[in-house]
Design an enzyme around this catalytic site. Structure first.
Site, short mmCIF file in Angstrom:
data_model
loop_
_atom_site.label_atom_id
_atom_site.label_comp_id
_atom_site.label_asym_id
_atom_site.label_seq_id
_atom_site.Cartn_x
_atom_site.Cartn_y
_atom_site.Cartn_z
N ARG A 87 0.80 -1.24 0.00
CA ARG A 87 0.00 0.00 0.00
C ARG A 87 0.82 1.28 0.00
NH1 ARG A 87 -4.36 -2.28 -2.05
NH2 ARG A 87 -5.65 -3.44 -0.58
N ASP A 328 -1.56 -13.13 -1.82
CA ASP A 328 -2.47 -12.11 -2.38
C ASP A 328 -2.86 -11.13 -1.28
OD1 ASP A 328 -3.92 -10.73 -4.25
OD2 ASP A 328 -5.70 -12.01 -4.11
N HIS A 332 -6.50 -3.63 4.39
CA HIS A 332 -7.45 -2.52 4.31
C HIS A 332 -7.68 -1.92 5.69
CE1 HIS A 332 -8.67 -3.00 0.14
NE2 HIS A 332 -8.93 -4.28 0.33
#
Length: 449
Positions: A87, A328, A332
């Site tokens: 991120r 994967d 969040h």
């Protein structure tokens, strides 16, 4: 609340770890498992100057050597994860290299491949160099970047693949970006083949997926969720495999989710085509039944499929049709998972569960220890062209001590990732990382309890 140290605490952790890890280390009494060579024996291993100095009789301690008694544990190569998003840059409200590097170390991961859909996209050498510099500031995990296949991942014009490879890209991908023009796709493979660059393809036909969020089946119908049919994966696979036939380019298919998809990969490989494939660890355990109740933590792309698909994927991993298991990893923030199911952001925080979910397949009898570890280490290293995933004299000492019998529960407040979005929170897992060594330096030690 997440237990995430502040930046000053990260610095202190790094300094303590470095101080404790200087000098040679002798690991005794561990079961050493090297899937690259098939080696499986209880022998001592000596680490010196960041590398494996000796294995077996030559591995002896002197006065400066720190000894580690690893009786009952496995010593395995550091994991190689073919798909993880940290991120940063662009979405540091979700996670950062500081938090996700620590999560990777806790998961026994030595090498991470970052997809090109950062913000900005990795479509120039400058952006790839920026990513590498961010990674180097934290250390403890070797980070590799995939080049964008097309500019801004729009599928309209090819990116600077030659310059990106020269800057260190280990492959190219269009991530989730569209590829509406088949001529561009074919030219991209021709270009990549000339550069000896592997193209990583996420196989999903966007028109057939049509913005869906769940597997096309009884669960999606009952819940009223827009479906993604199996045909979305199959149609895309057929398209790209036909281009491989034409161009001879090397293509790696990312995160398969269907039995029919695995069959297509097996068929392509039987014809000698240069293709490989991976699957996300959660696809080997969860099914569309886990979406029932609109659980947003089970919103992933590709969607969780049927039990038959899951079992076919497991069989393909066992046979080697699917070469690698990846995390994967997509962390969040909490707000990303609180809307109605179709409006939540897909993805799982998965670095810390990659190894135990894979070892679960060993305990369930699907895989042998060496098979499971090959899918996590030597095979993904080969796919990415990375010098890792092996235990051998002279090799970088990227190693993990694992208690294969440890049973533990994943708690949100004990995760190192900034993302707490895991459907495995509260579940009992099997197999735990005790120590992680990166270039001979102990970068992670599990806390007691």
């Amino acid at each position: 609340m997440s237990r995430v140290p502040k930046m000053k605490e990260w610095s202190a952790i790094a300094q303590r770890t470095a101080a404790a890890s200087d000098g040679p280390v002798l690991i005794r009494n561990a079961r050493v498992l090297d899937p690259a060579s098939g080696f499986d024996a209880v022998v001592p291993v000596l680490l010196r100057d960041g590398r494996i100095a000796a294995i077996g009789e030559g591995a002896v301690a002197d006065a400066s050597t720190r000894a580690v008694d690893a009786r009952g544990c496995w010593l395995i190569p550091g994991l190689v994860d073919l798909c993880a998003r940290f991120r940063e840059p662009g979405q540091t409200h979700k996670a950062s290299f500081a938090t996700e590097t620590r999560a990777a170390q806790a998961g026994g991961i030595a090498h991470v491949v970052i997809p090109p859909d950062t913000q900005p996209v990795i479509d120039t050498p400058a952006m790839l160099i920026r990513l590498q510099r961010i990674a180097q500031q934290h250390g403890g995990v070797t980070v590799h970047g995939l080049a964008a296949l097309t500019k801004d991942l729009k599928g309209e014009a090819l990116a600077e693949l030659s310059a990106l490879k020269a800057a260190g890209a280990v492959g190219a991908s269009n991530a989730y970006g569209p590829m509406p023009d088949s001529r561009i796709a074919r030219r991209a493979l021709e270009y990549a083949k000339g550069l000896n660059l592997t193209v990583h393809v996420f196989a999903q036909d966007m028109a057939l997926a049509a913005g869906g969020c769940a597997h096309e089946g009884p669960v999606a119908t009952r819940l009223g969720l827009a479906p993604i049919p199996v045909a979305a994966e199959v149609a895309s696979l057929r398209f790209w495999i036909s281009l491989v036939e034409d161009t001879g380019a090397r293509v790696h298919f990312c995160r398969l989710s269907t039995a029919r998809g695995a069959e297509l990969i097996e068929s392509a490989r039987s014809r000698g085509l240069p293709v490989s494939a991976d699957v996300a660890a959660h696809q080997l355990h969860l099914t569309d039944a886990d979406v029932d109740g609109f659980d947003p933590l089970c919103h992933v792309i590709p969607p969780l499929r049927s039990t038959a698909d899951r079992d076919a994927l497991r069989a393909a991993v066992k046979s080697g049709v699917i070469d690698a298991i990846c995390s994967d990893h997509q962390p969040h923030e909490a707000d990303a998972k609180i809307n109605p199911f179709p409006m939540t952001e897909p993805g799982i925080s998965a670095l810390e569960t990659l190894l135990p979910l894979s070892l679960a397949l060993v305990h369930e009898g699907w895989l042998t220890p060496l098979q499971a570890l090959a899918r996590l280490t030597s095979a993904p290293a080969t796919i990415a062209g990375i010098d890792g995933g092996r235990i051998a004299v002279g090799q970088a000492a990227d190693l993990v001590l694992v208690d294969p019998e440890a049973r533990w529960v994943l708690h949100r407040d004990r995760m190192y990732s900034a993302g707490g979005n895991s459907p495995f929170i509260g579940r009992r897992l099997h197999g735990r990382v005790l120590r992680t060594f990166h270039a001979g330096r102990e970068v992670f030690t599990a806390s007691r309890g």
